[in-house]
Scaffold this active site. Structure first.
Site, PDB file in Angstrom:
ATOM      1  N   LYS A  37       0.819  -1.009  -0.093  1.00  0.00           N
ATOM      2  CA  LYS A  37       0.072   0.040  -0.133  1.00  0.00           C
ATOM      3  C   LYS A  37       0.984   1.324   0.027  1.00  0.00           C
ATOM      4  O   LYS A  37       1.490   1.759   1.016  1.00  0.00           O
ATOM      5  CB  LYS A  37      -0.822   0.003   1.031  1.00  0.00           C
ATOM      6  CG  LYS A  37      -2.081   0.984   1.348  1.00  0.00           C
ATOM      7  CD  LYS A  37      -2.941   0.762   0.327  1.00  0.00           C
ATOM      8  CE  LYS A  37      -4.135   1.974   0.333  1.00  0.00           C
ATOM      9  NZ  LYS A  37      -5.256   1.831  -0.727  1.00  0.00           N
ATOM     10  N   THR A  41      -4.273   6.526   3.547  1.00  0.00           N
ATOM     11  CA  THR A  41      -4.979   7.714   4.148  1.00  0.00           C
ATOM     12  C   THR A  41      -6.350   7.325   4.917  1.00  0.00           C
ATOM     13  O   THR A  41      -6.604   6.332   4.784  1.00  0.00           O
ATOM     14  CB  THR A  41      -5.433   8.705   2.949  1.00  0.00           C
ATOM     15  OG1 THR A  41      -6.311   8.047   2.232  1.00  0.00           O
ATOM     16  CG2 THR A  41      -4.188   9.015   1.908  1.00  0.00           C
ATOM     17  N   ASP A  50      -5.160  -0.789   5.015  1.00  0.00           N
ATOM     18  CA  ASP A  50      -5.799  -1.819   3.914  1.00  0.00           C
ATOM     19  C   ASP A  50      -4.719  -2.842   3.816  1.00  0.00           C
ATOM     20  O   ASP A  50      -5.262  -3.924   3.822  1.00  0.00           O
ATOM     21  CB  ASP A  50      -5.761  -0.999   2.688  1.00  0.00           C
ATOM     22  CG  ASP A  50      -6.841  -0.023   2.692  1.00  0.00           C
ATOM     23  OD1 ASP A  50      -7.745  -0.173   3.554  1.00  0.00           O
ATOM     24  OD2 ASP A  50      -6.943   0.926   1.740  1.00  0.00           O
ATOM     25  N   GLY A 113      -7.842   5.163  -3.959  1.00  0.00           N
ATOM     26  CA  GLY A 113      -8.750   5.840  -4.847  1.00  0.00           C
ATOM     27  C   GLY A 113      -8.621   5.295  -6.321  1.00  0.00           C
ATOM     28  O   GLY A 113      -8.489   4.297  -6.515  1.00  0.00           O
TER      29      GLY A 113
END
Length: 239
Positions: A37, A41, A50, A113
């Site tokens: 990762k 954020t 994550d 994102g």
């Protein structure tokens, strides 16, 4: 493939759960797996990110790695600037993935994102990292209305950069899909110009890890190590 970059057409559409499913299948097949990762954020110090969630679902044999963490749930560049912390450049992402690939059979790089979210003030993106790595990109998409446009735009951005799109996976297939979702099973591969490689059920991330790993082969196609059949699923669930 030693490195796969996993992106989405937006946020909160199931990237982490899809990454965990890919990792679980690879590990079950005897491959050593790492998940990277680059920029986490919206998570504070000491909280699970994550990469930690992927390891929890896919199994402790999977290695989790993180390059930077920013507390506010914003694009990495913005979150880094507001926190007064150094951003992560695409070259750093590529270097970290290469190092992990030296010790693992498969490295999964999960973005934040979408594909073109800014990592740094120079406008570096996950697409730049994928290009530096020469790695294919797996795109996670939502099931319903609006997904065809965002899928097409992501595919166009990949083609413009000469980056291979491995395929698309629906990150959260609803228990009661509406007409748009059912039609999208046929239309998503056309929009992407790439195969549909899976449909992960809504709520899969809430399963116990053992149940998650047992069910994962039924969510992803053979190209990702599973047994999911796109044609059969579309014939049964599509419109």
């Amino acid at each position: 493939m030693s490195v796969i970059v996993i992106t989405g057409t937006g946020t909160e559409i199931g990237k982490t759960v899809v990454t965990a499913a890919v990792a679980a299948l690879a590990a079950a097949g005897g491959r050593s797996v790492a998940v990277l990762k680059p920029a986490q954020t919206g998570v504070g110090a000491g909280e699970a990110g994550d990469a930690d969630e992927v390891v929890r679902l896919a199994g402790a044999a999977v290695t989790g790695a993180e390059l930077a963490r920013y507390p506010e749930p914003l694009a990495p560049d913005t979150a880094a600037r507001r926190a007064g912390l150094a951003p992560v450049a695409p070259a750093e992402v590529a270097d970290a993935a290469r190092k992990l690939a030296e010790e693992h059979d498969l490295v999964l790089v999960e973005g934040a994102g979408g594909l073109l979210v800014r990592f740094d003030e120079d406008g570096g993106t996950l697409a730049d990292a994928a290009r530096l790595l020469g790695a294919p990109v797996l795109v996670v998409v939502p099931a319903g209305l609006g997904t065809l446009n965002s899928t097409s735009l992501t595919a166009e951005a990949l083609r413009a950069r000469g980056i291979e799109q491995l395929g698309v996976v629906i990150g959260s297939w609803p228990e009661a899909p509406d007409l748009a979702a059912r039609c999208n099973l046929t239309d998503l591969p056309k929009a992407a110009g790439a195969p549909l490689l899976g449909a992960v059920p809504e709520g899969a991330g809430a399963l116990a890890p053992e149940a998650f790993r047992a069910a994962a082969p039924g969510w992803l196609a053979p190209a990702l190590g599973g047994a999911w059949d796109a044609a059969g699923f579309t014939a049964t669930a599509g419109a």
